[in-house]
Motif scaffolding. Structure first.
Motif, PDB file in Angstrom:
ATOM      1  N   UNK A 137      -2.886   3.829  -0.136  1.00  0.00           N
ATOM      2  CA  UNK A 137      -3.977   3.783  -1.104  1.00  0.00           C
ATOM      3  C   UNK A 137      -3.488   3.285  -2.460  1.00  0.00           C
ATOM      4  N   UNK A 138      -2.212   3.537  -2.792  1.00  0.00           N
ATOM      5  CA  UNK A 138      -1.672   3.026  -4.054  1.00  0.00           C
ATOM      6  C   UNK A 138      -1.581   1.512  -4.015  1.00  0.00           C
ATOM      7  N   UNK A 139      -1.101   0.972  -2.890  1.00  0.00           N
ATOM      8  CA  UNK A 139      -1.010  -0.481  -2.744  1.00  0.00           C
ATOM      9  C   UNK A 139      -2.403  -1.107  -2.743  1.00  0.00           C
ATOM     10  N   UNK A 140      -3.335  -0.493  -2.003  1.00  0.00           N
ATOM     11  CA  UNK A 140      -4.703  -1.000  -1.941  1.00  0.00           C
ATOM     12  C   UNK A 140      -5.338  -1.037  -3.330  1.00  0.00           C
ATOM     13  N   UNK A 141      -5.176   0.049  -4.078  1.00  0.00           N
ATOM     14  CA  UNK A 141      -5.761   0.124  -5.417  1.00  0.00           C
ATOM     15  C   UNK A 141      -5.127  -0.892  -6.348  1.00  0.00           C
ATOM     16  N   UNK A 142      -3.805  -1.045  -6.265  1.00  0.00           N
ATOM     17  CA  UNK A 142      -3.108  -1.998  -7.129  1.00  0.00           C
ATOM     18  C   UNK A 142      -3.585  -3.428  -6.875  1.00  0.00           C
ATOM     19  N   UNK A 143      -3.760  -3.780  -5.605  1.00  0.00           N
ATOM     20  CA  UNK A 143      -4.211  -5.131  -5.269  1.00  0.00           C
ATOM     21  C   UNK A 143      -5.611  -5.391  -5.808  1.00  0.00           C
ATOM     22  N   UNK A 144      -6.533  -4.463  -5.528  1.00  0.00           N
ATOM     23  CA  UNK A 144      -7.919  -4.677  -5.951  1.00  0.00           C
ATOM     24  C   UNK A 144      -8.065  -4.642  -7.469  1.00  0.00           C
ATOM     25  N   UNK A 145      -7.331  -3.759  -8.131  1.00  0.00           N
ATOM     26  CA  UNK A 145      -7.429  -3.703  -9.581  1.00  0.00           C
ATOM     27  C   UNK A 145      -6.799  -4.939 -10.214  1.00  0.00           C
TER      28      UNK A 145
END
Length: 327
Positions: free
Chosen positions: A169-177
């Motif tokens: 979820x950290x990687x997912x959030x970083x990519x989308x943000x």
């Protein structure tokens, strides 16, 4: 972000390149439309304060019960602890601002505030899908392989699953943000929702959002489709195993161990499907707003009740920790 909900948004016309900013003013403040087009909803929506209070209270109580009761230091309650934490983050990232808008009728939100809200919402929402899948596997191990459950769901393995959930979820959030922060917003500035969410924000961008839409579909294929199929597979094995139990009492006892989780899964996915699966008409702001209330307010409120009312161990832990629960 959430599921494959934005798939129908990927193919509308988008600019091939960012617009020239020389003669345009970038938006630094937006307006959350909320339900302002339906003023008759204003008074009923104040009940969200009660739901928000209930969500905070219920989830905090379960977190405290799990923390201070050694009998609840098991894989199932370890993941429930994580789920309750995410429920608190999810609802707290949205409801304070939404309720403030109802009370003071001020629905403006700064660019920084909007991005902050989107960050925590994306972080919490993606983790809930992962946690529900992990919890389904835990129930599969407990019911289908009871003799090997301790070895299958050892402390190291559970810690690894939790670390994987947090990492993904950290990687997912970083990519989308990162993709969202590169976009320019130069008007209009009315967000057709009561919180900052990806689909209405992409519709407001005057930059090319093609990469954002592609990455959303890829992420949704994993977080939505893969997680959903894995959860269905787990419960397929569970149902098959339960049906093999000879006695009705045995089947009821086996099913009772996963009934709370199954109820939460059905409630969560039903809400999301209603909100975002619309292949014919495309994204609907009205439908998304109405369905946004259950999964951001109702679900975090009902989850503690479901796990408490259907679980004698949690009720016993709460009575031990808080004597007033005995009455």
């Amino acid at each position: 972000m959430k599921l494959w909900m934005e798939i129908h948004l990927i193919f509308p016309e988008t600019p091939s390149s960012p617009r020239t900013m020389s003669n345009q003013t970038l938006v630094i403040e937006s307006i959350l439309q909320g339900f302002s087009e339906h003023p008759e909803y204003r008074v009923p929506l104040f009940s969200c304060f009660l739901f928000y209070s209930g969500a905070l209270t219920g989830n905090v109580l379960i977190i405290l019960a799990i923390t201070f009761n050694p009998g609840l230091h098991t894989p199932m309650y370890f993941f429930l602890f994580n789920l309750d934490t995410m429920d608190i983050i999810c609802t707290s990232s949205i409801m304070p601002k939404a309720l403030a808008g109802l009370v003071w009728e001020d629905s403006t939100i700064s660019y920084a505030g909007c991005m902050t809200q989107l960050y925590f919402l994306t972080w919490a929402a993606s983790s809930e899908l992962l946690l529900l899948t992990v919890m389904a596997y835990d129930r599969y191990a407990a019911i289908c392989h009871p003799l090997h459950y301790s070895s299958m769901m050892g402390k190291a393995f559970c810690s690894g699953l939790a670390t994987g959930v947090w990492g993904l979820r950290t990687v997912n959030t970083a990519i989308h943000m990162g993709l969202m922060l590169r976009l320019d917003f130069c008007g209009p500035n009315v967000i057709t929702h009561f919180f900052c969410e990806v689909p209405p924000l992409l519709l407001l961008s005057c930059s090319s959002t093609y990469i954002n839409r592609v990455m959303i579909v890829l992420a949704d294929a994993f977080y939505g489709i893969v997680n959903f199929l894995m959860t269905i597979a787990s419960y397929g094995f569970i149902i098959s195993s339960v049906l093999k139990v000879q006695t009705a009492a045995g089947r009821q006892k086996a099913f009772s161990t996963c009934s709370s989780h199954l109820t939460v899964v059905c409630m969560y996915y039903t809400t999301v499907f209603y909100a975002y699966i619309s292949p014919v008409s495309g994204y609907s702001a009205g439908k998304s707003k109405l369905a946004g209330l259950p999964y951001t307010v109702l679900s975090p409120t009902l989850n503690p009740l479901i796990y408490t009312l259907r679980n004698k161990e949690v009720k016993a832990a709460l009575r031990k920790l808080f004597p007033f629960f005995r009455n």
